[in-house]
Motif scaffolding. Structure first.
Motif, PDB file in Angstrom:
ATOM      1  N   SER A  77       0.806  -1.223   0.000  1.00 16.07           N
ATOM      2  CA  SER A  77       0.000   0.000   0.000  1.00 16.07           C
ATOM      3  C   SER A  77       0.835   1.266   0.000  1.00 16.07           C
ATOM      4  CB  SER A  77      -0.934   0.008   1.218  1.00 16.07           C
ATOM      5  OG  SER A  77      -1.801  -1.102   1.182  1.00 16.07           O
ATOM      6  N   PRO A  95      -1.583   0.583   8.975  1.00 14.82           N
ATOM      7  CA  PRO A  95      -2.935   0.092   8.677  1.00 14.82           C
ATOM      8  C   PRO A  95      -2.885  -1.149   7.782  1.00 14.82           C
ATOM      9  CG  PRO A  95      -2.466   2.073   7.400  1.00 14.82           C
ATOM     10  CD  PRO A  95      -1.306   1.881   8.329  1.00 14.82           C
ATOM     11  N   GLU A  98      -8.908  -0.782   5.907  1.00 16.43           N
ATOM     12  CA  GLU A  98      -9.502   0.549   6.009  1.00 16.43           C
ATOM     13  C   GLU A  98     -10.215   0.742   7.348  1.00 16.43           C
ATOM     14  OE1 GLU A  98      -9.783   3.435   3.766  1.00 16.43           O
ATOM     15  OE2 GLU A  98      -7.907   2.387   3.295  1.00 16.43           O
ATOM     16  N   SER A  99     -10.557   1.973   7.663  1.00 18.84           N
ATOM     17  CA  SER A  99     -11.345   2.273   8.855  1.00 18.84           C
ATOM     18  C   SER A  99     -12.670   1.519   8.802  1.00 18.84           C
ATOM     19  CB  SER A  99     -11.616   3.776   8.944  1.00 18.84           C
ATOM     20  OG  SER A  99     -12.506   4.060  10.005  1.00 18.84           O
ATOM     21  N   THR A 100     -13.165   1.135   9.972  1.00 15.32           N
ATOM     22  CA  THR A 100     -14.419   0.375  10.054  1.00 15.32           C
ATOM     23  C   THR A 100     -15.600   1.253  10.450  1.00 15.32           C
ATOM     24  OG1 THR A 100     -14.081  -0.219  12.384  1.00 15.32           O
ATOM     25  CG2 THR A 100     -13.112  -1.670  10.725  1.00 15.32           C
ATOM     26  N   ASN A 104     -18.691   1.206   6.694  1.00 19.91           N
ATOM     27  CA  ASN A 104     -17.887  -0.005   6.870  1.00 19.91           C
ATOM     28  C   ASN A 104     -18.172  -0.712   8.188  1.00 19.91           C
ATOM     29  OD1 ASN A 104     -16.695   0.564   4.437  1.00 19.91           O
ATOM     30  ND2 ASN A 104     -14.835   1.453   5.316  1.00 19.91           N
ATOM     31  N   LYS A 111      -9.605  -3.918   2.148  1.00 20.51           N
ATOM     32  CA  LYS A 111      -8.174  -3.730   1.930  1.00 20.51           C
ATOM     33  C   LYS A 111      -7.819  -2.250   1.971  1.00 20.51           C
ATOM     34  CE  LYS A 111      -4.406  -5.047  -1.180  1.00 20.51           C
ATOM     35  NZ  LYS A 111      -4.046  -5.768  -2.428  1.00 20.51           N
ATOM     36  N   VAL A 112      -6.719  -1.931   2.634  1.00 20.76           N
ATOM     37  CA  VAL A 112      -6.342  -0.538   2.825  1.00 20.76           C
ATOM     38  C   VAL A 112      -5.944   0.102   1.498  1.00 20.76           C
ATOM     39  CG1 VAL A 112      -3.912  -1.043   3.335  1.00 20.76           C
ATOM     40  CG2 VAL A 112      -4.987   1.016   4.287  1.00 20.76           C
ATOM     41  N   LYS A 113      -6.352   1.348   1.324  1.00 18.69           N
ATOM     42  CA  LYS A 113      -6.006   2.089   0.112  1.00 18.69           C
ATOM     43  C   LYS A 113      -4.525   2.478   0.130  1.00 18.69           C
ATOM     44  CE  LYS A 113     -10.606   4.176  -0.561  1.00 18.69           C
ATOM     45  NZ  LYS A 113     -11.265   3.606   0.636  1.00 18.69           N
ATOM     46  N   TRP A 115      -1.200   4.830  -0.299  1.00 21.36           N
ATOM     47  CA  TRP A 115      -0.868   6.208   0.028  1.00 21.36           C
ATOM     48  C   TRP A 115       0.404   6.598  -0.718  1.00 21.36           C
ATOM     49  CZ3 TRP A 115      -0.799   2.353   3.871  1.00 21.36           C
ATOM     50  CH2 TRP A 115       0.461   1.898   4.252  1.00 21.36           C
ATOM     51  N   ASP A 155     -11.135   3.406  13.464  1.00 19.96           N
ATOM     52  CA  ASP A 155     -10.013   3.258  12.536  1.00 19.96           C
ATOM     53  C   ASP A 155      -8.885   2.564  13.301  1.00 19.96           C
ATOM     54  OD1 ASP A 155      -8.250   3.390  10.465  1.00 19.96           O
ATOM     55  OD2 ASP A 155      -7.978   5.560  10.537  1.00 19.96           O
TER      56      ASP A 155
END
Length: 582
Positions: A77, A95, A98-100, A104, A111-113, A115, A155
């Protein structure tokens, strides 16, 4: 078989940890190049590394190196930068999903975006929302455990890594720690004993810890409210699977081997390890498993979990027609509603925790749903999904039944002992007490009660090892931690959580629990080396300790971890027989 034994006074070679730290610091200096000198300061247990800092570029010394751009690892990521402490490269709060919060919430992890740039990863991330810790009201307990409760946020899907080196192409064993607190509380940072620095250094291994969703937000079964909530009862476990997928995809950059992953945990963390062994989605993501005081053979049921969910939904003022409002309420209201329902309308059974019926104790727990968790992981038999995964399984002598916060318990009388034991064992009480006195004839009334009250945890560990052995593929190794701390005049005994500082080689870091000192360090050397060797090979045996045989039901080989470490066959067989029918 004549038992063999090892005295802890023979086990810790003077200076070995210092030499290991110096070697790790040399690796760090080489990695950081111009940012850190390879010169090592020879004085003391906490060596210092020279590095340039400040606008003037002056040389400073210290055990922590935190500089721009190093150590850096590129994950799937994006890039992360950590810091170095005593030669161990440390990354925190990365991370893995992603934040819940919001849309969410009550959904499987995403899956985390990616950066851009380099993400600073030097501080623990947010912990999962949970109720306030009641233990702070108890001075002795707070003194011993010294919790770090962190900052709560939805998060919270964060991971931490300790490693001797990064980007060096080595394939080190990976040890993934799952925290305790049942399925309701806790975090990867809550106890000093969880710090992975010493274990990573000692064993040349990569240590990982993580946070995941808990309680209402991680284990509330809303399946009856719509298909979109079909996974809600097991979200906390799906988070852990997502973290293991992150390890698979990224750990090589941190110097680890994704094909040699051990999951280990204590109490609720041990229960999570056992649950993973019955989850198709976790299959192949780990290769060894360690359960410490957490042999939870059965998961929750649809019926009980849906009843609990209905009570909490009603407490929130929601129903089938407006259930989606549960995603927009402040998470604090959800935690408060869950806590209120558990306290007022669904209280836990009284008395010592009975690990033969863990879901009744915990209320929030993974649920058998036929898909994420097809069946109970170890009852009536062990899941074949993880038949080839070897295990270490064990418990402590006294578990939850101690005199922490209650010095008056030491004055228990024989009459009071019989009254307490009768609450559990009924008409069999006198037989049970006699069996426990047989092995401990000079024990006080409270010591006997502690042994009796904690025996279901040991009973569950034996049952789990028996179920594992019945598969006939990978071995199980059974232990019993009986070492008694001298803290608080010895009243804590071998308490629940007592073994963790020894496993992580953190007995000095956790001196309020262990008292520190040579005896504790020596036993830590034995235990941490066993855990490391198991993570590396699937077999815990090493030269510092007596031979540890794989468990077999007829012998019940048990490694007794104490000032003298010894393997015994069925050391409490008569006691276990006496409680078998209750």
């Amino acid at each position: 078989m004549n038992p063999t034994e090892t005295s802890t006074s023979d086990c810790a070679e003077e200076g070995e940890c210092t030499l290991a730290r110096r070697a790790a610091l040399k690796n760090t200096a080489a990695l950081l190049g111009g940012w850190a000198s390879a010169a090592l300061l020879p004085a003391g247990a906490a060596e210092e590394t020279r590095h340039r800092s400040g606008r003037g570029g002056e040389t400073r010394t210290g055990s922590v190196v935190a500089v721009d751009g190093a150590p850096t690892v590129e994950t799937a990521s994006g890039k992360v930068v950590g810091y170095v402490r005593n030669g161990i490269q440390t990354f925190k709060g990365i991370p893995y999903a992603e934040s819940t919060e919001g849309a969410n919430r009550f959904m499987p992890p995403i899956k985390v975006k990616s950066w851009s740039g380099v993400r600073s990863s030097r501080q623990y991330g947010n912990v999962a929302p949970q109720a306030p810790r009641s233990g702070w009201a108890n001075d002795e307990e707070a003194f011993m455990f010294s919790w770090d409760d962190g900052i709560q946020s939805e998060d919270c899907l964060r991971i931490n890594v300790w490693t001797p080196a990064v980007n060096d192409g080595k394939k080190r064993p990976v040890m993934v720690w799952l925290h305790g607190g049942g399925y309701t509380a806790g975090s990867g940072q809550e106890l000093k004993s969880y710090d992975g620095e010493n274990l990573a250094r000692r064993g040349d291994v990569v240590v990982v810890s993580l946070n995941h969703r808990l309680n209402v937000l991680g284990f509330l079964n809303l399946a009856q409210y719509g298909d979109r909530y079909a996974s809600s009862a097991n979200l906390g476990m799906l988070d852990i699977v997502a973290a293991l997928e992150w390890v698979r995809d990224n750990i090589e950059g941190f110097g680890g081997d994704p094909r040699t992953v051990t999951v280990f945990g204590q109490s609720g963390g041990g229960g999570k390890v056992g649950t993973l062994m019955g989850m198709p989605g976790a299959s192949g993501l780990f290769h060894r498993a360690i359960v410490e005081s957490g042999s939870m053979l059965r998961a929750g049921t649809q019926e009980k979990s849906r009843q609990l969910a209905d009570l909490i939904v009603a407490e929130l003022g929601l129903n089938h027609s407006n259930i989606d409002g549960i995603q927009t309420l402040p998470y604090e209201k959800l935690i408060q509603a869950g806590t209120k329902v558990l306290q007022e309308r669904n209280p836990a059974p009284s008395g010592p925790p009975n690990f033969r019926r863990p879901a009744e104790i915990l209320r929030f727990a993974p649920v058998v749903d036929g898909k994420i968790l097809p069946a109970h992981p170890f009852d009536p038999h062990a899941s074949t999904l993880s038949a080839d995964v070897p295990m270490i399984i064990g418990s402590t002598l006294n578990e939850f039944i101690t005199a922490i916060n209650h010095p008056e318990y030491e004055q228990m009388t024989e009459t009071q002992l019989e009254q307490r034991a009768r609450e559990i064992h009924g008409e069999r009480t006198l037989k049970v007490i006699a069996a426990f006195k047989q092995r401990s004839p000079h024990a006080s009334a409270f010591d006997l009660w502690s042994h009796i009250g904690a025996s279901s945890v040991r009973q569950a560990a034996i049952a789990q090892a028996t179920a594992k052995a019945a598969l006939g593929k990978a071995p199980a190794y059974l232990y019993w931690f009986t070492w008694q701390t001298a803290i608080l005049s010895g009243r804590p005994r071998a308490f629940h959580c007592a073994e963790i500082p020894f496993v992580f080689d953190n007995t000095d870091r956790c001196e309020n629990m262990t008292g520190g000192g040579a005896d504790a360090r020596a036993l830590a050397a034995i235990m941490s080396d066993a855990w490391i060797q198991f993570a590396r090979t699937g077999n815990p045996n090493h030269p510092r300790m007596p031979r540890w045989d794989a468990f077999s039901p007829n012998r019940q080989q048990t490694m007794m971890f104490d000032n003298k470490t010894v393997q015994l066959d069925g050391p409490d067989a008569a006691e276990q027989d006496s409680i078998a029918e209750t």
